[in-house]
Write a protein that holds these residues in place. Sequence first.
Motif, PDB file in Angstrom:
ATOM      1  N   SER A  68     -41.991 -46.667  34.628  1.00 49.75           N
ATOM      2  CA  SER A  68     -42.002 -45.358  33.986  1.00 49.75           C
ATOM      3  C   SER A  68     -40.934 -45.365  32.899  1.00 49.75           C
ATOM      4  CB  SER A  68     -41.721 -44.259  35.012  1.00 49.75           C
ATOM      5  OG  SER A  68     -40.348 -44.194  35.315  1.00 49.75           O
ATOM      6  N   PRO A  69     -41.133 -44.646  31.834  1.00 52.27           N
ATOM      7  CA  PRO A  69     -40.139 -44.623  30.766  1.00 52.27           C
ATOM      8  C   PRO A  69     -38.780 -44.141  31.263  1.00 52.27           C
ATOM      9  CG  PRO A  69     -42.147 -43.509  30.069  1.00 52.27           C
ATOM     10  CD  PRO A  69     -42.310 -43.862  31.498  1.00 52.27           C
ATOM     11  N   ARG A  70     -38.779 -43.164  32.146  1.00 50.29           N
ATOM     12  CA  ARG A  70     -37.523 -42.620  32.673  1.00 50.29           C
ATOM     13  C   ARG A  70     -36.777 -43.679  33.475  1.00 50.29           C
ATOM     14  NH1 ARG A  70     -36.035 -39.797  37.443  1.00 50.29           N
ATOM     15  NH2 ARG A  70     -34.304 -38.366  37.044  1.00 50.29           N
ATOM     16  N   ALA A  71     -37.477 -44.390  34.337  1.00 49.43           N
ATOM     17  CA  ALA A  71     -36.841 -45.434  35.145  1.00 49.43           C
ATOM     18  C   ALA A  71     -36.313 -46.550  34.249  1.00 49.43           C
ATOM     19  CB  ALA A  71     -37.835 -45.985  36.159  1.00 49.43           C
ATOM     20  N   TYR A  72     -37.088 -46.912  33.255  1.00 46.18           N
ATOM     21  CA  TYR A  72     -36.673 -47.959  32.328  1.00 46.18           C
ATOM     22  C   TYR A  72     -35.430 -47.524  31.557  1.00 46.18           C
ATOM     23  CZ  TYR A  72     -37.100 -51.580  28.763  1.00 46.18           C
ATOM     24  OH  TYR A  72     -36.866 -52.635  27.927  1.00 46.18           O
ATOM     25  N   LEU A  73     -35.397 -46.277  31.128  1.00 45.08           N
ATOM     26  CA  LEU A  73     -34.257 -45.731  30.408  1.00 45.08           C
ATOM     27  C   LEU A  73     -32.997 -45.774  31.271  1.00 45.08           C
ATOM     28  CD1 LEU A  73     -33.338 -44.286  27.820  1.00 45.08           C
ATOM     29  CD2 LEU A  73     -33.977 -42.145  28.914  1.00 45.08           C
ATOM     30  N   TYR A  74     -33.116 -45.373  32.524  1.00 40.12           N
ATOM     31  CA  TYR A  74     -31.958 -45.393  33.419  1.00 40.12           C
ATOM     32  C   TYR A  74     -31.509 -46.834  33.692  1.00 40.12           C
ATOM     33  CZ  TYR A  74     -31.390 -40.449  34.409  1.00 40.12           C
ATOM     34  OH  TYR A  74     -31.094 -39.112  34.306  1.00 40.12           O
ATOM     35  N   ARG A  75     -32.428 -47.770  33.766  1.00 39.92           N
ATOM     36  CA  ARG A  75     -32.065 -49.177  33.972  1.00 39.92           C
ATOM     37  C   ARG A  75     -31.285 -49.690  32.757  1.00 39.92           C
ATOM     38  NH1 ARG A  75     -36.701 -53.144  34.189  1.00 39.92           N
ATOM     39  NH2 ARG A  75     -37.609 -51.375  35.246  1.00 39.92           N
ATOM     40  N   ILE A  76     -31.752 -49.340  31.570  1.00 38.56           N
ATOM     41  CA  ILE A  76     -31.031 -49.735  30.349  1.00 38.56           C
ATOM     42  C   ILE A  76     -29.628 -49.149  30.373  1.00 38.56           C
ATOM     43  CG2 ILE A  76     -30.922 -49.462  27.843  1.00 38.56           C
ATOM     44  CD1 ILE A  76     -33.985 -49.436  27.821  1.00 38.56           C
ATOM     45  N   ALA A  77     -29.512 -47.861  30.691  1.00 33.57           N
ATOM     46  CA  ALA A  77     -28.207 -47.201  30.710  1.00 33.57           C
ATOM     47  C   ALA A  77     -27.289 -47.866  31.735  1.00 33.57           C
ATOM     48  CB  ALA A  77     -28.368 -45.715  31.009  1.00 33.57           C
ATOM     49  N   ARG A  78     -27.817 -48.198  32.911  1.00 34.98           N
ATOM     50  CA  ARG A  78     -27.008 -48.850  33.942  1.00 34.98           C
ATOM     51  C   ARG A  78     -26.483 -50.187  33.420  1.00 34.98           C
ATOM     52  NH1 ARG A  78     -30.570 -50.730  37.860  1.00 34.98           N
ATOM     53  NH2 ARG A  78     -30.271 -52.769  36.955  1.00 34.98           N
ATOM     54  N   ASN A  79     -27.344 -50.958  32.762  1.00 38.69           N
ATOM     55  CA  ASN A  79     -26.920 -52.241  32.210  1.00 38.69           C
ATOM     56  C   ASN A  79     -25.877 -52.071  31.099  1.00 38.69           C
ATOM     57  OD1 ASN A  79     -28.595 -53.597  33.980  1.00 38.69           O
ATOM     58  ND2 ASN A  79     -30.264 -53.797  32.497  1.00 38.69           N
TER      59      ASN A  79
END
Length: 165
Positions: free
Chosen positions: A52-63
């Motif tokens: 999902s775009p939201r999950a992907y966005l949060y993964r990017i932010a975490r990294n």
Amino acid sequence: MAWDVQNLFRRYAGELNGSLRRRGMSDDLASDITQDAFLRMLTARPRDEADSPRAYLYRIARNLVIDHERRRRFVGMHQIGDDALHQIADPAPGAETIIYDRQRLRIVVKALADLPERSRIAFELHRLEGLTNAEIGQRIGLSTTQTWTLIRDAYRHIRDRLRDV
């Protein structure tokens, strides 16, 4: 799959920023990481299109947070005392620079006063008010070419006066 990043930004930027701030980040750092996350989202796509775009966005932010912490530990921050802080160069101009600039300003003012009235007015309208040559020409009743000539000659006159010193 093409994501509408603009729409995603409207939906999730505030949420992501708030999440980062709740994790103890400053407002500025949270905003920077939020912006960087969306920038990465624009340039990279997930390996698994089912993300999902939201999950992907949060993964990017975490990294990005992990990368930031690694850099912070590697570079390290050192507090400096008030004495060292006062030794940093002052960005304000020195006395010599101030005196030199004031002398040059007086020369420019005198050079402007020496110009014929129409040339002085054209120069001031161009330089100080930012009008175009056509607008100045309309105001003083000259063609654009004649106006340009007046302004060019005024610049030359001022430049020559400044060279004489």
